[in-house]
Design a protein around this motif. Structure first.
Motif, PDB file in Angstrom:
ATOM      1  N   UNK A 109       0.802  -1.235   0.000  1.00  0.00           N
ATOM      2  CA  UNK A 109       0.000   0.000   0.000  1.00  0.00           C
ATOM      3  C   UNK A 109       0.830   1.278   0.000  1.00  0.00           C
ATOM      4  N   UNK A 110       2.091   1.207  -0.424  1.00  0.00           N
ATOM      5  CA  UNK A 110       2.928   2.402  -0.414  1.00  0.00           C
ATOM      6  C   UNK A 110       3.040   2.998  -1.817  1.00  0.00           C
ATOM      7  N   UNK A 111       1.927   3.052  -2.510  1.00  0.00           N
ATOM      8  CA  UNK A 111       1.919   3.525  -3.893  1.00  0.00           C
ATOM      9  C   UNK A 111       2.243   5.002  -4.019  1.00  0.00           C
ATOM     10  N   UNK A 112       2.094   5.756  -2.925  1.00  0.00           N
ATOM     11  CA  UNK A 112       2.325   7.198  -2.982  1.00  0.00           C
ATOM     12  C   UNK A 112       3.756   7.576  -2.615  1.00  0.00           C
ATOM     13  N   UNK A 113       4.594   6.562  -2.347  1.00  0.00           N
ATOM     14  CA  UNK A 113       5.994   6.861  -2.042  1.00  0.00           C
ATOM     15  C   UNK A 113       6.851   6.499  -3.242  1.00  0.00           C
ATOM     16  N   UNK A 114       7.737   7.411  -3.659  1.00  0.00           N
ATOM     17  CA  UNK A 114       8.452   7.263  -4.916  1.00  0.00           C
ATOM     18  C   UNK A 114       9.870   6.718  -4.775  1.00  0.00           C
ATOM     19  N   UNK A 115      10.352   6.577  -3.557  1.00  0.00           N
ATOM     20  CA  UNK A 115      11.713   6.087  -3.363  1.00  0.00           C
ATOM     21  C   UNK A 115      11.758   4.587  -3.146  1.00  0.00           C
ATOM     22  N   UNK A 116      12.965   4.013  -3.200  1.00  0.00           N
ATOM     23  CA  UNK A 116      13.157   2.593  -2.899  1.00  0.00           C
ATOM     24  C   UNK A 116      12.887   2.341  -1.415  1.00  0.00           C
ATOM     25  N   UNK A 117      12.448   1.119  -1.110  1.00  0.00           N
ATOM     26  CA  UNK A 117      12.133   0.741   0.265  1.00  0.00           C
ATOM     27  C   UNK A 117      12.958  -0.485   0.633  1.00  0.00           C
ATOM     28  N   UNK A 118      13.540  -0.475   1.831  1.00  0.00           N
ATOM     29  CA  UNK A 118      14.178  -1.686   2.325  1.00  0.00           C
ATOM     30  C   UNK A 118      13.870  -1.854   3.805  1.00  0.00           C
ATOM     31  N   UNK A 119      14.174  -3.042   4.321  1.00  0.00           N
ATOM     32  CA  UNK A 119      13.802  -3.448   5.679  1.00  0.00           C
ATOM     33  C   UNK A 119      15.046  -3.931   6.410  1.00  0.00           C
ATOM     34  N   UNK A 120      15.153  -3.596   7.693  1.00  0.00           N
ATOM     35  CA  UNK A 120      16.201  -4.144   8.557  1.00  0.00           C
ATOM     36  C   UNK A 120      15.538  -4.853   9.725  1.00  0.00           C
TER      37      UNK A 120
END
Length: 232
Positions: A109-120
């Motif tokens: 549901x993060x369609x409105x965020x334009x940057x790459x996403x990562x998880x730690x």
């Protein structure tokens, strides 16, 4: 490309940690702000809190921020006690599939965020997390998921001391603050250096959009940088 990230830290400290003022998140927040990262610190005391925060983070909208920062990478850092089967939030123990379900808004549901996403993921034996395969399976069967570019974890082998984890993540976020891009060779060098200098292992799972699966990388002290491989 950006060499700073937006960092959401979600941490669950147990009651004894709280009494002893032992918090990975508080220390990370302070040093990561010094490094130039944008940091928010959220404390989760239950599964309901984790779900609430993931839904909240997923509502992030790049158009509401500074134009020059709209494509900054975003990291969700989760810190909790755990073992190879899952992690604890207060009295709630979540198996890794439950963690996946709690985090699903971030993946879908993060369609409105334009940057790459990562998880730690910072907990004992977090390298066994299995989120990579759950995400890959969801992609294969529904296509209705946006796999995070990287999943970084503490070791899949045994426990990790609180102070060792804190130092490792501090070095990790300091080093990536000096990278213009999170390409695999540079990230591997960062993880190798952390193992060689601190003796603590951080691993990664990297999404390959062509193979539609995650590659796995774990550093070694006694060899040159190793090739990554697919998870089984």
């Amino acid at each position: 490309m950006y060499n700073k990230v937006k960092l959401f830290i979600i941490e669950c400290v147990d009651p004894l940690d709280l009494l002893n003022d032992r918090s990975e998140a508080k220390a990370l927040e302070q040093v990561c702000e010094i490094f130039g990262h944008k940091v928010a610190n959220l404390t989760a005391y239950s599964e309901a809190d984790l779900r609430k925060y993931c839904r909240y983070i997923s509502s992030i909208d790049s158009s509401h921020g500074v134009k020059s920062q709209r494509e900054m990478p975003l990291c969700i850092h989760i810190s909790a006690h755990g073992n190879k089967t899952g992690i604890e939030f207060g009295s709630d123990f979540l198996k890794w599939r439950d963690v996946f379900e709690a985090m699903k808004p971030i993946f879908t549901d993060m369609n409105d965020y334009h940057g790459d996403v990562f998880v730690s993921l910072s907990s004992c034996e977090a390298g066994n997390q299995g989120l990579d395969q759950l995400i890959a399976n969801e992609w294969e069967h529904t296509g209705k998921i946006d796999p995070p570019e990287y999943i970084f974890t503490t070791s899949d082998n045994g426990s990790v001391r609180w102070d060792d984890a804190l130092v490792s993540w501090t070095v990790f976020y300091h080093r990536i603050a000096n990278l213009r891009k999170l390409d695999k060779e540079k990230v591997q060098l960062v993880l190798d250096d952390i193992l060689q200098s601190i003796g603590n292992e951080l691993n990664y799972f990297r999404w390959d959009p062509e193979k539609e699966d995650y590659y796995y990388y774990t550093p070694r002290e006694d060899t040159e940088t190793l090739d990554e491989h697919f998870t089984l």
